[in-house]
Design a protein around this motif. Sequence first.
Motif, mmCIF file in Angstrom:
data_model
loop_
_atom_site.group_PDB
_atom_site.id
_atom_site.type_symbol
_atom_site.label_atom_id
_atom_site.label_comp_id
_atom_site.label_asym_id
_atom_site.label_seq_id
_atom_site.Cartn_x
_atom_site.Cartn_y
_atom_site.Cartn_z
ATOM 1 N N UNK A 54 0.851 -1.207 0.000
ATOM 2 C CA UNK A 54 0.000 0.000 0.000
ATOM 3 C C UNK A 54 0.879 1.246 0.000
ATOM 4 N N UNK A 55 1.998 1.180 0.736
ATOM 5 C CA UNK A 55 2.923 2.324 0.762
ATOM 6 C C UNK A 55 3.527 2.530 -0.620
ATOM 7 N N UNK A 56 3.878 1.425 -1.253
ATOM 8 C CA UNK A 56 4.459 1.515 -2.605
ATOM 9 C C UNK A 56 3.454 2.173 -3.565
ATOM 10 N N UNK A 57 2.202 1.723 -3.503
ATOM 11 C CA UNK A 57 1.175 2.249 -4.407
ATOM 12 C C UNK A 57 0.907 3.724 -4.114
ATOM 13 N N UNK A 58 0.897 4.058 -2.839
ATOM 14 C CA UNK A 58 0.694 5.444 -2.428
ATOM 15 C C UNK A 58 1.812 6.339 -2.961
ATOM 16 N N UNK A 59 3.027 5.804 -2.929
ATOM 17 C CA UNK A 59 4.180 6.587 -3.373
ATOM 18 C C UNK A 59 4.073 6.941 -4.856
ATOM 19 N N UNK A 60 3.447 6.059 -5.650
ATOM 20 C CA UNK A 60 3.307 6.359 -7.078
ATOM 21 C C UNK A 60 2.463 7.611 -7.282
ATOM 22 N N UNK A 61 1.423 7.734 -6.456
ATOM 23 C CA UNK A 61 0.546 8.895 -6.571
ATOM 24 C C UNK A 61 1.316 10.151 -6.187
ATOM 25 N N UNK A 62 2.067 10.056 -5.106
ATOM 26 C CA UNK A 62 2.841 11.214 -4.642
ATOM 27 C C UNK A 62 3.865 11.618 -5.698
ATOM 28 N N UNK A 63 4.516 10.615 -6.297
ATOM 29 C CA UNK A 63 5.522 10.911 -7.328
ATOM 30 C C UNK A 63 4.882 11.612 -8.520
ATOM 31 N N UNK A 64 3.704 11.128 -8.902
ATOM 32 C CA UNK A 64 3.019 11.731 -10.053
ATOM 33 C C UNK A 64 2.642 13.176 -9.732
ATOM 34 N N UNK A 65 2.184 13.406 -8.505
ATOM 35 C CA UNK A 65 1.808 14.772 -8.107
ATOM 36 C C UNK A 65 3.041 15.663 -8.096
ATOM 37 N N UNK A 66 4.133 15.141 -7.541
ATOM 38 C CA UNK A 66 5.357 15.929 -7.456
ATOM 39 C C UNK A 66 5.844 16.316 -8.848
ATOM 40 N N UNK A 67 5.807 15.342 -9.763
ATOM 41 C CA UNK A 67 6.268 15.621 -11.130
ATOM 42 C C UNK A 67 5.371 16.670 -11.773
#
Length: 414
Positions: free
Chosen positions: A341-354
Amino acid sequence: MTELSRRSSQRRTTSPPPHSHHYHSMAPPYAREEPILQDQAPPSYSSLRNLPMIPSPPTDARSIRFRNMLLSLSATPLSWENPGLLDEALRMVPIDRIQTEAEEESMILQAEAESLGKKPEWGYQDCAIKALMKWFKQSFFTWVNNPQCDACFCPTISVGTTAATDDEAARGATRVELYRCSQPECGAFARFPRYSDAFVLLQTRRGRVGEWVSCFGMLCRAMNARVRWVWNSEDHVWLEVYSAHAKRWVHADVCEGVWDRPRLYAEGWRRKLGYCIAFSADGAMDVTRRYCRNPAKYGKERARTPEPCLLHILNEIRSIRRRDMPKQEKFRLEGEDIRERKELQAYVVMAIAAEICKLMPGARADGAQWSDPDAQKAEEARQTGETQYVRAPGQGNRQNPHNPHNPRRDQEGR
Ligand SMILES: [Zn+2]
């Protein structure tokens, strides 16, 4: 993540306090109307880490129908769990060749990693599955759109479906497609029974995406890998294989022969994705975020049930699968779920950051842009996607309504 929080906190020191944003799991938070201005802080990331969603049981008819469908789909990988048949299946695999290939690749990766002072990207077991996939696609299984004419080997034309013979029915064919030879002087019929039993498919060795994934998933189990069958609401299926070396579930699409290219469908094929749900013999997980990193661009409406109900349904499936497990094993799997779940959450954060960095050019003092560490994978996915378009006619129509695993048809009776 730490890098991201460091940068965002750096920004905050010179900015007013961030606005409070409340995001839903798949809602695109960066699809806002007005661009972020230089004097505004990025949205609060903490709201993303602590989604206040409480699972709630499905009560409306539509949600209950979706629950029943997912419950039924979740049984697919269970059909592979037959130790006797798995041993037998392994005899069809050129195991020496696969082991040699896997040893060679893992040695190369090891040497490369050592020269860079890093950990190799994949371990031996991962390389073995990659070698198995290569053999399966190149030498074992055949893609079928219209079967060849048995009499003259000419192409055939679909003439609909027909009843299964006793033999076909005994092997589990629920439906038989019928084709007629395109040569008028021949006119012979060709039958294409649609089998879903992976062990039957070991004999027939042909089919479309459902057959490919079912047979290959079973062979991965025969090789002792942990496997997930991933159902996608846009009529595709693929697998995920657990890498003990990388400690994560890895995307594996045997029809395309691709390993760890989860952005293939959205960014490569420009396919909008609603749900991607992974089922294994010991769990279930909504893995949509792994495949749809940018929901604003590639997300499809998720209207089959409210999100808290989906959480409840997946919890229910997980607890059914783990009911008879020893406590320790359950505990281990729960830990794995939390990490994922942390891994999946991180993808969203990365996309937002980019996305935020795109909106704020030159926001950093040194002028450098924060780049998505996964961008290379996206580029690879795009390239694979382009190849896919060129190859598509020979590889069959993925929208084919005759997909045996078309859950809308099979499960909802449409
Ligand atoms: Zn013919």
